[in-house]
Design an enzyme around this catalytic site. Structure first.
Site, PDB file in Angstrom:
ATOM      1  N   GLU A  33       0.856  -1.198   0.000  1.00 39.75           N
ATOM      2  CA  GLU A  33       0.000   0.000   0.000  1.00 39.75           C
ATOM      3  C   GLU A  33       0.884   1.237   0.000  1.00 39.75           C
ATOM      4  O   GLU A  33       1.761   1.377   0.853  1.00 39.75           O
ATOM      5  CB  GLU A  33      -0.935  -0.002   1.216  1.00 39.75           C
ATOM      6  CG  GLU A  33      -1.791   1.249   1.368  1.00 39.75           C
ATOM      7  CD  GLU A  33      -2.637   1.592   0.138  1.00 39.75           C
ATOM      8  OE1 GLU A  33      -3.466   0.770  -0.267  1.00 39.75           O
ATOM      9  OE2 GLU A  33      -2.434   2.687  -0.434  1.00 39.75           O
ATOM     10  N   CYS A  42     -12.025   3.820   0.301  1.00 43.89           N
ATOM     11  CA  CYS A  42     -13.199   3.708   1.169  1.00 43.89           C
ATOM     12  C   CYS A  42     -12.974   4.341   2.540  1.00 43.89           C
ATOM     13  O   CYS A  42     -13.754   5.184   2.990  1.00 43.89           O
ATOM     14  CB  CYS A  42     -13.566   2.237   1.319  1.00 43.89           C
ATOM     15  SG  CYS A  42     -14.857   1.930   2.510  1.00 43.89           S
ATOM     16  N   GLU A 199     -27.807  16.165 -14.618  1.00 45.78           N
ATOM     17  CA  GLU A 199     -27.703  14.731 -14.919  1.00 45.78           C
ATOM     18  C   GLU A 199     -28.008  14.490 -16.394  1.00 45.78           C
ATOM     19  O   GLU A 199     -28.965  15.021 -16.940  1.00 45.78           O
ATOM     20  CB  GLU A 199     -28.677  13.957 -14.003  1.00 45.78           C
ATOM     21  CG  GLU A 199     -28.984  12.535 -14.414  1.00 45.78           C
ATOM     22  CD  GLU A 199     -27.766  11.610 -14.511  1.00 45.78           C
ATOM     23  OE1 GLU A 199     -26.910  11.642 -13.614  1.00 45.78           O
ATOM     24  OE2 GLU A 199     -27.671  10.878 -15.521  1.00 45.78           O
ATOM     25  N   VAL A 233     -23.216  17.870 -19.567  1.00 47.20           N
ATOM     26  CA  VAL A 233     -22.287  18.943 -19.196  1.00 47.20           C
ATOM     27  C   VAL A 233     -21.167  19.019 -20.240  1.00 47.20           C
ATOM     28  O   VAL A 233     -20.572  18.011 -20.621  1.00 47.20           O
ATOM     29  CB  VAL A 233     -21.723  18.695 -17.777  1.00 47.20           C
ATOM     30  CG1 VAL A 233     -20.531  19.600 -17.503  1.00 47.20           C
ATOM     31  CG2 VAL A 233     -22.810  18.930 -16.749  1.00 47.20           C
ATOM     32  N   ALA A 266     -19.181  14.099 -10.346  1.00 53.23           N
ATOM     33  CA  ALA A 266     -19.476  12.748  -9.840  1.00 53.23           C
ATOM     34  C   ALA A 266     -20.096  11.940 -10.966  1.00 53.23           C
ATOM     35  O   ALA A 266     -21.257  11.562 -10.922  1.00 53.23           O
ATOM     36  CB  ALA A 266     -20.412  12.835  -8.634  1.00 53.23           C
ATOM     37  N   HIS A 441     -42.084  -5.194  17.392  1.00 60.50           N
ATOM     38  CA  HIS A 441     -42.831  -3.949  17.282  1.00 60.50           C
ATOM     39  C   HIS A 441     -42.398  -3.013  18.406  1.00 60.50           C
ATOM     40  O   HIS A 441     -42.271  -3.454  19.538  1.00 60.50           O
ATOM     41  CB  HIS A 441     -44.330  -4.237  17.406  1.00 60.50           C
ATOM     42  CG  HIS A 441     -45.156  -2.991  17.398  1.00 60.50           C
ATOM     43  ND1 HIS A 441     -45.406  -2.298  16.230  1.00 60.50           N
ATOM     44  CD2 HIS A 441     -45.769  -2.317  18.399  1.00 60.50           C
ATOM     45  CE1 HIS A 441     -46.147  -1.235  16.524  1.00 60.50           C
ATOM     46  NE2 HIS A 441     -46.389  -1.228  17.829  1.00 60.50           N
TER      47      HIS A 441
HETATM   48  P1  NAI Z   1     -22.491   6.831 -10.836  1.00 56.68           P
HETATM   49  O1  NAI Z   1     -22.143   5.949 -11.972  1.00 56.68           O
HETATM   50  O2  NAI Z   1     -23.270   6.311  -9.693  1.00 56.68           O
HETATM   51  O3  NAI Z   1     -23.285   8.107 -11.398  1.00 56.68           O
HETATM   52  C1  NAI Z   1     -22.738   8.968 -12.384  1.00 56.68           C
HETATM   53  C2  NAI Z   1     -23.854   9.778 -13.017  1.00 56.68           C
HETATM   54  O4  NAI Z   1     -23.270  10.791 -13.833  1.00 56.68           O
HETATM   55  C3  NAI Z   1     -24.743   8.955 -13.920  1.00 56.68           C
HETATM   56  O5  NAI Z   1     -26.080   9.173 -13.549  1.00 56.68           O
HETATM   57  C4  NAI Z   1     -24.442   9.503 -15.322  1.00 56.68           C
HETATM   58  O6  NAI Z   1     -25.551   9.433 -16.180  1.00 56.68           O
HETATM   59  C5  NAI Z   1     -24.046  10.951 -15.019  1.00 56.68           C
HETATM   60  N1  NAI Z   1     -23.222  11.597 -16.057  1.00 56.68           N
HETATM   61  C6  NAI Z   1     -22.172  11.058 -16.727  1.00 56.68           C
HETATM   62  N2  NAI Z   1     -21.658  11.964 -17.597  1.00 56.68           N
HETATM   63  C7  NAI Z   1     -22.392  13.109 -17.470  1.00 56.68           C
HETATM   64  C8  NAI Z   1     -22.363  14.407 -18.095  1.00 56.68           C
HETATM   65  N3  NAI Z   1     -21.446  14.736 -19.027  1.00 56.68           N
HETATM   66  N4  NAI Z   1     -23.281  15.339 -17.733  1.00 56.68           N
HETATM   67  C9  NAI Z   1     -24.203  15.025 -16.789  1.00 56.68           C
HETATM   68  N5  NAI Z   1     -24.277  13.839 -16.174  1.00 56.68           N
HETATM   69  C10 NAI Z   1     -23.386  12.874 -16.490  1.00 56.68           C
HETATM   70  O7  NAI Z   1     -21.078   7.437 -10.379  1.00 56.68           O
HETATM   71  P2  NAI Z   1     -20.605   8.149  -9.030  1.00 56.68           P
HETATM   72  O8  NAI Z   1     -21.761   8.729  -8.290  1.00 56.68           O
HETATM   73  O9  NAI Z   1     -19.496   9.034  -9.463  1.00 56.68           O
HETATM   74  O10 NAI Z   1     -20.041   6.949  -8.179  1.00 56.68           O
HETATM   75  C11 NAI Z   1     -18.920   6.198  -8.652  1.00 56.68           C
HETATM   76  C12 NAI Z   1     -18.922   4.808  -8.092  1.00 56.68           C
HETATM   77  O11 NAI Z   1     -18.702   4.822  -6.701  1.00 56.68           O
HETATM   78  C13 NAI Z   1     -20.231   4.109  -8.351  1.00 56.68           C
HETATM   79  O12 NAI Z   1     -19.964   2.837  -8.891  1.00 56.68           O
HETATM   80  C14 NAI Z   1     -20.855   4.004  -7.000  1.00 56.68           C
HETATM   81  O13 NAI Z   1     -21.630   2.820  -6.870  1.00 56.68           O
HETATM   82  C15 NAI Z   1     -19.650   4.011  -6.065  1.00 56.68           C
HETATM   83  N6  NAI Z   1     -20.044   4.594  -4.782  1.00 56.68           N
HETATM   84  C16 NAI Z   1     -20.884   3.908  -3.982  1.00 56.68           C
HETATM   85  C17 NAI Z   1     -21.332   4.452  -2.800  1.00 56.68           C
HETATM   86  C18 NAI Z   1     -22.295   3.683  -1.975  1.00 56.68           C
HETATM   87  O14 NAI Z   1     -22.425   2.492  -2.168  1.00 56.68           O
HETATM   88  N7  NAI Z   1     -23.015   4.322  -1.061  1.00 56.68           N
HETATM   89  C19 NAI Z   1     -20.896   5.776  -2.359  1.00 56.68           C
HETATM   90  C20 NAI Z   1     -20.060   6.420  -3.302  1.00 56.68           C
HETATM   91  C21 NAI Z   1     -19.646   5.827  -4.453  1.00 56.68           C
END
Ligand code: NAI
Length: 462
Positions: A33, A42, A199, A233, A266, A441
Site C-alpha cells: 500500500e 473507502c 444529470e 455537461v 461525480a 414492534h
Molecule cells: P455513478 O455511476 O453512480 O453516477 C454517475 C452519473 O453521472 C450517472 O447518472 C451519469 O448518467 C451521469 N453523467 C455522466 N456523464 C455526465 C455528463 N457529461 N453530464 C451530466 N451527467 C453525467 O457514479 P458516481 O456517483 O461518481 O459513483 C462512482 C462509483 O462509486 C459508483 O460505482 C458508485 O456505486 C460508487 N459509490 C458507492 C457508494 C455507496 O455504495 N453508497 C458511495 C459512493 C460511491
C-alpha cells in the site's frame, strides 16, 4: 522458496480483507500500500469520511426540521466547519489504525510503497523485489475525468476534494445524479448550500428501480435540491474563486451556463491500474479498461488474480470484500464463491435508499411473471414517531413460486433493513417466509414484513 504465499496489491476493502482472510487460512501474506494509511479510498477518502459528514449534517437537518416539534429549543445551529472536518478526520484515523492493528494481529506484512509486477511471481515495491506464489491485484478505482471539466480539487472537485472544502459553499453544482453526487450534495445542502444537480439521463440514480428513483427525486427536491435532467455537461471551468458550468439540454440542444462556488464532478469512476505494468506482462483487459478475470478471479496470467473495482462489476466496497475473501479461499484450496445476484446497494442520504436483486424494469425486460408487494412507511408507527414516514418498501416476487426476486427500499435505515432480504434471498426465501416471521414492534423492519404480506393476502396497516 518464495518470500510469500500471497502478495496483495492495494489495502482497500478488497485488498485488506483478502489479506486478512489469506493469513487466517495459513498463507504467508503481505499487502502493498502506497498511501500513508491502510483502508484505500473507502476508509480514507470515500465511504467512511462521507458517512461522518452525512451523519453530522443530518444532525443539523434534524435540529432545523424536527427539534422544535419535539419540544427541544436548541436555537439556530452554528456550523464549525473546521471542527466538522476534524471529527471526520478522527473517524478516518480510528478506522485506518484499526486495519493496521488487524494486520499486526494477523501477521501480515505491510509493504509500504506503490507496487508493480515485473513478471508473474514478483512484486516490486520501491527498489525491493519480493517473490510470491500468488499475486492479487486490488488496486481499486479513481474518479473518471470528463472532457472540458478542469478539476483543481478546490472549486471543481471530485469526491476527494468534496471532503476537504476550505469553506462551506453557498451554491454548489453537482455533475451526475449518481451515488456520490447525491450523498455529497446532501451534505452541503443540509449545511446551507443551494444545490443544483445536472444529470445526463432523464432520471436520477441510474439503474435504480424507477418508482424508487421518482420518489427519491421528489424527496430530495423537497429538501431543496434542484435537478436539471437530460442535460450533458460540456465544461466546468474554475473562475474568480468559483466556477462556470456549461451544459446542453438534450431535448432542444440549447446551451446554458450556471455559476457556483463549488462544482462536484461525480460522473463515475474508472479502474486504477496505472504503474502496475500489466500490459508488459500480458494481463488482458476488457474494452472498458477493467482487468479481465475468470470465474475464480484469475487473470490471463497464471498466479495473478484481481478483485474489486479494478475488475468487472459494481464498484462497491462490499463486493470487493466478498471477492477478497472468496479468492483467498480459492488460493487456499477451498471453494470461494460470490453470489453476484445478491449484492445490496445503499445510498446513505435521508431517507436512505437500498436495493437488492432485480428491479421491476429488469423483470419486465426479461418477460418474467412477477408480483409486487408495497408498503408505505406512513403505516409504520416507529417511522411516524421519528418523522421518517416518507418512503416505502417494494418487494418483487415470482408470480408462481412467491420467491423473492428483488427488494427496493426508500426510507429510514433502508441500508440496514435490506439485509433481511439479502439473507432471505441467499436461502431462496419466498415472501411468505418473511411474512410468517415475527418482527419486533415497533421497528422499521415491520414495513419489510408488511411488504411481504402485500405479496400475499395483504398488509395489515394500509
Ligand atoms: P455513478 O455511476 O453512480 O453516477 C454517475 C452519473 O453521472 C450517472 O447518472 C451519469 O448518467 C451521469 N453523467 C455522466 N456523464 C455526465 C455528463 N457529461 N453530464 C451530466 N451527467 C453525467 O457514479 P458516481 O456517483 O461518481 O459513483 C462512482 C462509483 O462509486 C459508483 O460505482 C458508485 O456505486 C460508487 N459509490 C458507492 C457508494 C455507496 O455504495 N453508497 C458511495 C459512493 C460511491
Amino acid at each position: 522458496m518464495a518470500d510469500y504465499d500471497v502478495i496483495v496489491i492495494g489495502a482497500g476493502p478488497g485488498g485488506y480483507v483478502c489479506a486478512i482472510r489469506c493469513a487466517q487460512l495459513g498463507l504467508k501474506t503481505a499487502c502493498v500500500e502506497g498511501r500513508e494509511t491502510l483502508g484505500g479510498t473507502c476508509l480514507n477518502i470515500g465511504c467512511i469520511p462521507s458517512k461522518a459528514l452525512l451523519h453530522a449534517s443530518h444532525e443539523v437537518h434534524e435540529m432545523h426540521e424536527n427539534f422544535a416539534k419535539m419540544g427541544i429549543k436548541a436555537g439556530e445551529p452554528e456550523i464549525d466547519w473546521p471542527q466538522m472536518k476534524a471529527y471526520k478526520d478522527d473517524v478516518i484515523k480510528s478506522n485506518t489504525s484499526g486495519i493496521e492493528f488487524l494486520f499486526k494481529k494477523n501477521k501480515i506484512d505491510w509493504l509500504k510503497g506503490w507496487g508493480s509486477i515485473p513478471k508473474a511471481g514478483e512484486v516490486q515495491v520501491g527498489d525491493k523485489t519480493y517473490t510470491a506464489k500468488n499475486i492479487i491485484i486490488a488496486s481499486g478505482s479513481v474518479p473518471a475525468s470528463l472532457p472540458g471539466v478542469e478539476v483543481d480539487e478546490k472549486t471543481v472537485v471530485t469526491s476527494t476534494g468534496a471532503l476537504e472544502l476550505a469553506g462551506l459553499p453557498k451554491k454548489m453544482v453537482v455533475i451526475g445524479a449518481g451515488v456520490i453526487g447525491l450523498e455529497m450534495g446532501s451534505v452541503y445542502a443540509r449545511l446551507g448550500a443551494e444545490v443544483t444537480v445536472i444529470e445526463y439521463l432523464d432520471a436520477i440514480t441510474p439503474g435504480a428501480d424507477a418508482e424508487v428513483a421518482r420518489q427519491f427525486q421528489k424527496l430530495l427536491s423537497k429538501q431543496g435540491f434542484e435537478f436539471v435532467l437530460g442535460a450533458a455537461v460540456q465544461s466546468a471551468v474554475p473562475k474568480d474563486g468559483g466556477a462556470t458550468v456549461t451544459y446542453k439540454l438534450k431535448k432542444d440542444d440549447s446551451e446554458h451556463t450556471v455559476e457556483a462556488d463549488v462544482v462536484l464532478v461525480a460522473t463515475g469512476r474508472k479502474p486504477f491500474t496505472d504503474g502496475l505494468g500489466l500490459a508488459d506482462i500480458g494481463v488482458e483487459m476488457t474494452q472498458r479498461g477493467q482487468i479481465a478475470t475468470d470465474a475464480h478471479w484469475q487473470t490471463s496470467v497464471p498466479g495473478i488474480y484481481a478483485i474489486g473495482d479494478a475488475i468487472v462489476g459494481p464498484m462497491l466496497a462490499h463486493k470487493a470484500e466478498d471477492e477478497g475473501m472468496a479468492v483467498a479461499e480459492v488460493i487456499a484450496g477451498k471453494h470461494g464463491h460470490v453470489n453476484y445476484d445478491v449484492i445490496p446497494g445503499v445510498i446513505y442520504t435521508w431517507p436512505e435508499v437500498a436495493s437488492v436483486g432485480k428491479t421491476e424494469e429488469a423483470l419486465k425486460a426479461e418477460g418474467k411473471a412477477y408480483k409486487v408487494g408495497k408498503f408505505s412507511f406512513m403505516g409504520n408507527g416507529r417511522a411516524k414517531a421519528v418523522f421518517a414516514s416518507d418512503g416505502f418498501v417494494k418487494m418483487l416476487v415470482d408470480k408462481e413460486t412467491d420467491r423473492i426476486l428483488g427488494c427496493h427500499i426508500i426510507g429510514p435505515s433502508a441500508g440496514e433493513l435490506i439485509h433481511e432480504i439479502c439473507v432471505g434471498m441467499e436461502f431462496g426465501a419466498a415472501a411468505q417466509d418473511i411474512a410468517l416471521t415475527c418482527h419486533a414492534h415497533p421497528t422499521f423492519s415491520e414495513a419489510v414484513r408488511e411488504a411481504a404480506l402485500a405479496c400475499g393476502d395483504g398488509p395489515i396497516h394500509s
